[in-house]
Enzyme design. Sequence first.
Site, PDB file in Angstrom:
ATOM      1  N   SER A  27       0.832  -1.209   0.000  1.00 16.43           N
ATOM      2  CA  SER A  27       0.000   0.000   0.000  1.00 16.43           C
ATOM      3  C   SER A  27       0.862   1.253   0.000  1.00 16.43           C
ATOM      4  CB  SER A  27      -0.930   0.014   1.218  1.00 16.43           C
ATOM      5  OG  SER A  27      -0.173  -0.056   2.419  1.00 16.43           O
ATOM      6  N   HIS A 159     -39.315  23.234 -12.006  1.00 13.62           N
ATOM      7  CA  HIS A 159     -39.504  22.366 -13.185  1.00 13.62           C
ATOM      8  C   HIS A 159     -38.828  22.959 -14.419  1.00 13.62           C
ATOM      9  CE1 HIS A 159     -42.782  20.374 -10.869  1.00 13.62           C
ATOM     10  NE2 HIS A 159     -42.998  21.613 -10.449  1.00 13.62           N
ATOM     11  N   SER A 286     -14.231  23.791 -29.414  1.00 14.51           N
ATOM     12  CA  SER A 286     -14.424  22.531 -30.132  1.00 14.51           C
ATOM     13  C   SER A 286     -13.345  22.424 -31.194  1.00 14.51           C
ATOM     14  CB  SER A 286     -15.804  22.526 -30.786  1.00 14.51           C
ATOM     15  OG  SER A 286     -15.827  21.602 -31.858  1.00 14.51           O
ATOM     16  N   LYS A 292     -17.810  27.294 -31.092  1.00 13.57           N
ATOM     17  CA  LYS A 292     -18.165  26.744 -29.795  1.00 13.57           C
ATOM     18  C   LYS A 292     -17.325  27.280 -28.639  1.00 13.57           C
ATOM     19  CE  LYS A 292     -20.766  23.872 -28.854  1.00 13.57           C
ATOM     20  NZ  LYS A 292     -20.705  22.422 -29.059  1.00 13.57           N
ATOM     21  N   GLU A 299     -19.169  21.267 -16.491  1.00 16.19           N
ATOM     22  CA  GLU A 299     -19.485  19.870 -16.829  1.00 16.19           C
ATOM     23  C   GLU A 299     -18.611  18.905 -16.038  1.00 16.19           C
ATOM     24  OE1 GLU A 299     -21.056  19.964 -21.357  1.00 16.19           O
ATOM     25  OE2 GLU A 299     -19.019  20.627 -21.071  1.00 16.19           O
ATOM     26  N   GLN A 331      -7.318  -2.092   4.189  1.00 16.90           N
ATOM     27  CA  GLN A 331      -6.269  -1.331   3.512  1.00 16.90           C
ATOM     28  C   GLN A 331      -6.821  -0.610   2.284  1.00 16.90           C
ATOM     29  OE1 GLN A 331      -2.142  -2.818   3.383  1.00 16.90           O
ATOM     30  NE2 GLN A 331      -2.463  -2.994   1.184  1.00 16.90           N
ATOM     31  N   LYS A 334      -8.103   3.494   1.876  1.00 13.77           N
ATOM     32  CA  LYS A 334      -7.392   4.748   1.664  1.00 13.77           C
ATOM     33  C   LYS A 334      -7.515   5.348   0.256  1.00 13.77           C
ATOM     34  CE  LYS A 334      -4.248   2.859   4.335  1.00 13.77           C
ATOM     35  NZ  LYS A 334      -5.278   2.160   5.132  1.00 13.77           N
TER      36      LYS A 334
HETATM   37  N1  ARG Z   1      -1.240  -1.075   5.555  1.00 16.94           N
HETATM   38  C1  ARG Z   1      -2.191  -1.497   6.528  1.00 16.94           C
HETATM   39  C2  ARG Z   1      -3.550  -0.858   6.257  1.00 16.94           C
HETATM   40  O1  ARG Z   1      -3.566   0.144   5.624  1.00 16.94           O
HETATM   41  C3  ARG Z   1      -1.750  -1.138   7.893  1.00 16.94           C
HETATM   42  C4  ARG Z   1      -2.364  -2.008   8.943  1.00 16.94           C
HETATM   43  C5  ARG Z   1      -1.827  -3.371   8.798  1.00 16.94           C
HETATM   44  N2  ARG Z   1      -2.275  -4.218   9.832  1.00 16.94           N
HETATM   45  C6  ARG Z   1      -2.183  -5.550   9.733  1.00 16.94           C
HETATM   46  N3  ARG Z   1      -2.647  -6.234  10.726  1.00 16.94           N
HETATM   47  N4  ARG Z   1      -1.686  -6.135   8.663  1.00 16.94           N
HETATM   48  O2  ARG Z   1      -4.581  -1.321   6.642  1.00 16.94           O
END
Ligand code: ARG
Length: 466
Positions: A27, A159, A286, A292, A299, A331, A334
Amino acid sequence: MAKSSHATWGGRFTAGPAELMLEFSESVSFDRRLAPFDIAGSKAHAAMLAQVGLLTAKERDAIRSGLDAIGAEIAAGKFTWSTKLEDVHMNIEQALTQRVPAAAKLHTARSRNDQVATDMRLFFKHACAALGEKILGAQRALLAAAAANRDVLLPGYTHLQRAQPVFLAHHFFAWMEMLERDRARFATVAAHANWCPLGSGAIAGTTLPIDREFTAKALGFVDAKGRPQVTQNSMDTVADRDLFIEFAAACALFGVHASRIAEDLIIWSSTEFKFVELPDAFCTGSSLMPQKKNPDSCELLRGKSARLHGNLSTLLTLAKGLPLTYNRDLQEDKPPVFDSFDQTAICADVLAGTLAGMEIVRERCAAAVRDPALLATDLADYLVLKGVPFREAHHAVGAVVRLAEKNHVELNQLPTDEVKKIHPAFGADWLEVFDLARALAKRAGTGMPGPAQVARQFARWRKTLR
Ligand code: ARG
C-alpha cells in the site's frame, strides 16, 4: 530473507511472500502520503514511552531526530520507498532502525492497527480544515459576484419553467447556504476525528504501563479546554471506519452541490438563456466547430461528483460485511478517501475560479424577468387581499392567463373590463401588481427574496465569510 525484509513480522515465517503477493498487498504506493502524520504519531509515541520509562531520554531523542531526518528526506523527495516493506509504517520504521538502534523499541505497545487509525485521524483533521478553507474561497467568490450584480433580477424556476422573480443575489445565496452546510459538515467530521486511537494496540491494548492521555495531548487530540480525548474501546478503534465514510459522504454531498451549481450555470450560459458568460479561462473550444465555447469546468464539476459518490459507495461496501476487528480488506479504505480529498479540493478551487470569472448578462436577465406571467401568483394574492379565497383566486388568475394566451398578448395587456368579467374583484388598480420593484418589496419576510431581506443576507455573509 523473511528476516531481512520483513523484520516486523517475519519471525514465524520460513519463507517470504511471493513477488506477486508483494505487488498485490503493498500500500506504500498510496499510503506514503501519510508519512508526515505517521512521523508525528511515532514521535509522540516515543515521547510517551520515555515518559513511562519504557525508553530512556537518550533513546527517545535519537528516535526523534532520526524521524525528523527521515521526514526531511521524504519532503525533499530523497527517501527510497520500498514496496517490499508493504506500507508507509514499515518503510519508515525500517529506515529508522537502520539508522538508530533504539528504533527497535519504537513499536513497543503499538500495532499498525492503532497506528494507521491514528495516522488517518490526523489526516482527516488536516483534510477537513483544508477543504473548509477551499469552500470558503468559493463562497467569497460567490459573495463578490452577488455584490457586483446586486440590483439584477431574474426569473426563479421550478420544473425549469419560469416561476417567480428573484434577485440574482437571492439565487446566489441559495448556493451559499449549500456551501455553508458543506463547510459545517467538514467541521463536524473533524470533530469526530478528534479522538486518539493510540494504545488500542492490535485489538486489545497492551500489558505495558502506557499513558494514552499523554500521547493524545502530544498529538492535539484535545477538547476545547485542552483535555485529552482517547477512544474508549480498543476493538472498535481498530475496526471502525465511520470517519472514512463520513468524510467521503461530506465530499459526495459537496459534489452534489457543486454539480447543481454547475448545472444552473450550464443552463444559464446556453445561447437560449445567456444570463451568464462563463470565463474563457474555464471553458474550452471545439476541435471541429469554431464558434463553440463549452462550459467544461461546470461539466467536469458535474462529472466529478459521480466519482465522489463512487468513493462513498466503495467505502460503505468495503465495511459492511467485515467481522470485528481489523481485516486486511481495510487497507482498501485509503485510495477512495485520498481521491475524494484531492477531487473535492480541486473542485472547490475550480468552482471558485469559475464564479470569480463569470459575467452576468444583465440585459438578458432583465428581458426574461420582464415576463408579467412571473407575477401571476401576485395577482392571485391581490384577489386574496380583496377577500377572495385563494383557491378561487388561483382559478380566476388561471382564466386570465388562458385568455391572454388565446389573445396572444401579455398578461398585463388585457383590457381591464375583460379581466373584470372573469372575476368582479379585479379593480382598476389590478395593473399595479405588475410593478416588479413593488412585487419584490412585498416579499419582506425572513428567507424571502425582497430587497430588505437580501440586504440582511449580504450583511450576514459579509460577517460570516470575513
Ligand atoms: N497497511 C495497513 C492498512 O492500511 C496497515 C495495517 C496493517 N495491519 C495488519 N494487521 N496487517 O490497513
